[in-house]
Design a protein around this motif. Structure first.
Motif, PDB file in Angstrom:
ATOM      1  N   ARG A  73     160.401  82.612  99.867  1.00 30.17           N
ATOM      2  CA  ARG A  73     161.195  83.357  98.878  1.00 30.17           C
ATOM      3  C   ARG A  73     161.227  82.620  97.537  1.00 30.17           C
ATOM      4  NH1 ARG A  73     164.642  87.550  98.682  1.00 30.17           N
ATOM      5  NH2 ARG A  73     166.263  87.508  97.084  1.00 30.17           N
ATOM      6  N   ARG A  74     161.377  81.287  97.571  1.00 27.87           N
ATOM      7  CA  ARG A  74     161.357  80.520  96.319  1.00 27.87           C
ATOM      8  C   ARG A  74     159.998  80.659  95.641  1.00 27.87           C
ATOM      9  NH1 ARG A  74     164.263  76.807  99.501  1.00 27.87           N
ATOM     10  NH2 ARG A  74     162.367  75.565  99.908  1.00 27.87           N
ATOM     11  N   ALA A  75     158.930  80.580  96.421  1.00 26.43           N
ATOM     12  CA  ALA A  75     157.587  80.715  95.848  1.00 26.43           C
ATOM     13  C   ALA A  75     157.386  82.107  95.254  1.00 26.43           C
ATOM     14  CB  ALA A  75     156.531  80.431  96.906  1.00 26.43           C
ATOM     15  N   ALA A  76     157.861  83.130  95.960  1.00 24.70           N
ATOM     16  CA  ALA A  76     157.735  84.499  95.456  1.00 24.70           C
ATOM     17  C   ALA A  76     158.548  84.697  94.184  1.00 24.70           C
ATOM     18  CB  ALA A  76     158.173  85.491  96.537  1.00 24.70           C
ATOM     19  N   GLN A  77     159.742  84.109  94.127  1.00 29.91           N
ATOM     20  CA  GLN A  77     160.547  84.199  92.905  1.00 29.91           C
ATOM     21  C   GLN A  77     159.819  83.543  91.737  1.00 29.91           C
ATOM     22  OE1 GLN A  77     163.091  85.947  92.321  1.00 29.91           O
ATOM     23  NE2 GLN A  77     164.654  85.899  93.937  1.00 29.91           N
ATOM     24  N   GLY A  78     159.120  82.464  91.990  1.00 28.81           N
ATOM     25  CA  GLY A  78     158.348  81.834  90.927  1.00 28.81           C
ATOM     26  C   GLY A  78     157.243  82.740  90.405  1.00 28.81           C
ATOM     27  N   LEU A  79     156.569  83.435  91.317  1.00 33.57           N
ATOM     28  CA  LEU A  79     155.510  84.360  90.898  1.00 33.57           C
ATOM     29  C   LEU A  79     156.086  85.566  90.167  1.00 33.57           C
ATOM     30  CD1 LEU A  79     153.279  84.183  94.106  1.00 33.57           C
ATOM     31  CD2 LEU A  79     152.854  83.092  91.893  1.00 33.57           C
ATOM     32  N   LEU A  80     157.248  86.046  90.619  1.00 27.90           N
ATOM     33  CA  LEU A  80     157.889  87.163  89.914  1.00 27.90           C
ATOM     34  C   LEU A  80     158.297  86.743  88.504  1.00 27.90           C
ATOM     35  CD1 LEU A  80     159.019  90.020  89.849  1.00 27.90           C
ATOM     36  CD2 LEU A  80     161.095  89.165  90.979  1.00 27.90           C
ATOM     37  N   SER A  81     158.830  85.532  88.371  1.00 26.24           N
ATOM     38  CA  SER A  81     159.184  85.032  87.046  1.00 26.24           C
ATOM     39  C   SER A  81     157.948  84.953  86.151  1.00 26.24           C
ATOM     40  CB  SER A  81     159.836  83.651  87.151  1.00 26.24           C
ATOM     41  OG  SER A  81     160.173  83.143  85.875  1.00 26.24           O
ATOM     42  N   GLU A  82     156.832  84.537  86.737  1.00 24.94           N
ATOM     43  CA  GLU A  82     155.586  84.448  85.968  1.00 24.94           C
ATOM     44  C   GLU A  82     155.127  85.839  85.515  1.00 24.94           C
ATOM     45  OE1 GLU A  82     151.081  82.602  86.486  1.00 24.94           O
ATOM     46  OE2 GLU A  82     152.661  82.034  87.899  1.00 24.94           O
ATOM     47  N   ALA A  83     155.285  86.833  86.392  1.00 23.70           N
ATOM     48  CA  ALA A  83     154.931  88.209  86.013  1.00 23.70           C
ATOM     49  C   ALA A  83     155.816  88.688  84.869  1.00 23.70           C
ATOM     50  CB  ALA A  83     155.066  89.139  87.217  1.00 23.70           C
ATOM     51  N   TYR A  84     157.100  88.335  84.901  1.00 23.84           N
ATOM     52  CA  TYR A  84     157.991  88.696  83.799  1.00 23.84           C
ATOM     53  C   TYR A  84     157.601  87.962  82.508  1.00 23.84           C
ATOM     54  CZ  TYR A  84     161.259  91.129  86.934  1.00 23.84           C
ATOM     55  OH  TYR A  84     161.834  92.013  87.823  1.00 23.84           O
ATOM     56  N   SER A  85     157.169  86.721  82.643  1.00 26.24           N
ATOM     57  CA  SER A  85     156.725  85.979  81.464  1.00 26.24           C
ATOM     58  C   SER A  85     155.520  86.657  80.814  1.00 26.24           C
ATOM     59  CB  SER A  85     156.363  84.536  81.850  1.00 26.24           C
ATOM     60  OG  SER A  85     157.502  83.819  82.279  1.00 26.24           O
ATOM     61  N   ALA A 103     160.162  80.009  81.509  1.00 25.44           N
ATOM     62  CA  ALA A 103     161.135  81.077  81.274  1.00 25.44           C
ATOM     63  C   ALA A 103     162.088  80.701  80.139  1.00 25.44           C
ATOM     64  CB  ALA A 103     161.916  81.369  82.549  1.00 25.44           C
ATOM     65  N   ALA A 104     162.497  79.442  80.080  1.00 23.55           N
ATOM     66  CA  ALA A 104     163.393  78.995  79.011  1.00 23.55           C
ATOM     67  C   ALA A 104     162.685  79.008  77.657  1.00 23.55           C
ATOM     68  CB  ALA A 104     163.910  77.593  79.322  1.00 23.55           C
ATOM     69  N   TRP A 105     161.423  78.615  77.639  1.00 26.40           N
ATOM     70  CA  TRP A 105     160.628  78.630  76.405  1.00 26.40           C
ATOM     71  C   TRP A 105     160.571  80.050  75.825  1.00 26.40           C
ATOM     72  CZ3 TRP A 105     155.627  80.805  75.484  1.00 26.40           C
ATOM     73  CH2 TRP A 105     154.970  80.335  74.346  1.00 26.40           C
TER      74      TRP A 105
END
Length: 416
Positions: free
Chosen positions: A164-176, A214-216
């Motif tokens: 789930r943590r890994a998937a959240q990272g990929l979702l964040s990347e898709a949002y980026s 994400a912060a950037w």
């Protein structure tokens, strides 16, 4: 309606000066700050707003629009015949599909999420395509809907806390990646949904690099919202720098790079404020971070690297309104090894701003032509590029007017 209600700057009749004052006030900007950005005195600003001076000529009006981050020139002039988008570009044809994917929340589905490794490869290829394609918005706009949906499914169907943590990272990347597509398009609320969801998913991932990216992007969104949001940009930026500090002694290149990119962003905001010392101090610390990276390293999201520091120096000088220094930095910068087409185009636009500040309009237009060759969509959506073209179209030099008009047609500002 009470007598002290704030007037609507879009309701007729409202004089230019009144519109300027209303928009300045809404941005949380003082007369002194606006005057400094325009190279005028606070008294001049007061006289324009009070109607004692007539509406300035177009080049000054465009600089006021730039300082106030006016989306459309008619918002400032009140003349609908001057409805020209400045800091909001045209809506891309793929925007509705990307919006639908972002707004959707899969709660129940019979579709199986792809393996995380497969999704990671697709995202890496999407970033590579963004950097290599001249019409990068069109390319990533086609990829984003499925990437977003699959990343959302991966989070929903994760079997373990680690997955789930890994998937959240990929979702964040898709949002980026989505933020790069949505920026400067006419849907500010969608941009902020992406910024906030990207930050939340990044925090859920517990991955320092993902959080830094994400912060950037969040800091950029705050800063680009105008002077009243600079403190918010600094807050998220500096807090993330502090968060990353313990990781740096043994950090990967990607974490070092995002830490350097955040330091430059802090300098960028300082330059927008007119704080020369702080701006160059952060540039120096960012350069020190870049020097710790391999010579051929290039960050896949921010473009942070050794070569990009020369381009960043031009940006700092331009934001400080130092025309001569901008030209000097442009001459010193070796940006030929920047592999990203949109980042090279952005640098050419910054060069054009510097040359125009230095009174070299013809050279500024030549720089914009080079930007267009590198990545047409970068120029088409960039408010600074459009403002330069409009100003030079009013030049007393016939060849500059002709060249500016031709460029306006190419980037879709004027009909052929």
């Amino acid at each position: 309606m009470s007598s002290d209600a704030t007037p609507d700057p879009f309701a007729e009749p409202v004089a230019f000066g009144q519109r300027m004052q209303i928009l300045r006030t809404r941005r949380g900007m003082s007369r002194s700050v606006l005057a400094g950005l325009l190279g005028k005195s606070p008294s001049w600003v007061k006289q324009v707003e009070g109607g004692r001076l007539q509406m300035p000529k177009l080049p000054v009006v465009l600089r006021i629009a730039e300082a106030l981050r006016v989306r459309d020139l008619s918002e400032l002039t009140g003349n609908q015949s001057t409805a020209i988008a400045l800091f909001t570009g045209p809506g891309h044809a793929r925007l509705p599909q990307v919006r639908t994917a972002i707004n959707a929340f899969p709660l129940t589905t019979q579709r199986e999420a792809p393996p995380l490794a497969h999704l990671r490869i697709r995202l890496a290829r999407a970033w590579a395509a963004r950097h290599s394609a001249p019409n990068h918005r069109d390319v990533i706009g086609a990829l984003l809907p499925e990437l977003i949906r699959d990343a959302q499914l991966a989070v929903l169907q994760a079997d373990s806390a680690a997955d789930r943590r890994a998937a959240q990272g990929l979702l964040s990347e898709a949002y980026s990646l989505s933020q790069f597509f949505i920026a400067y398009q006419p849907d500010a609320s969608l941009l902020w949904r992406v910024v906030e969801r990207g930050m939340i998913s990044a925090q859920e991932s517990e991955d320092p690099h993902t959080i830094g990216v994400a912060a950037w992007l969040a800091a950029q969104a705050h800063r680009d919202s105008g002077h009243a949001h600079f403190d918010a940009a600094d807050a998220v930026n500096l807090e993330t720098i502090r968060y990353l500090e313990p990781f740096l002694p043994d950090a990967s290149n990607d974490v070092l790079a995002i830490a350097g990119a955040l330091r430059f962003e802090a300098g960028y905001t300082a330059a927008r404020r007119g704080d020369k010392g702080t701006a160059w101090r952060y540039w120096d610390t960012a350069r020190a971070m870049a020097d710790r990276l391999p010579a051929d390293y290039y960050h896949p999201v921010t473009s942070f690297s050794r070569p990009v520091m020369g381009a960043h120096a031009v940006t700092v000088a331009v934001e400080l309104h130092a025309g001569g220094e901008s030209v000097r930095q442009a001459a010193a910068a070796d940006t030929t090894t920047i592999p990203s087409r949109p980042r090279r185009a952005r640098h050419r636009i910054e060069e054009a701003r510097g040359y125009q500040l230095d009174g070299q309009g013809e050279v500024a237009l030549a720089a914009l032509d080079k930007a267009y060759e590198a990545a047409p969509e970068t120029v088409r959506y960039n408010g600074y590029a459009r403002r330069i073209v409009l100003e030079e179209a009013e030049s007393k030099n016939p060849s500059q007017r002709r060249r500016a008009s031709e460029l306006a047609v190419k980037i879709g500002m004027l009909a052929a």
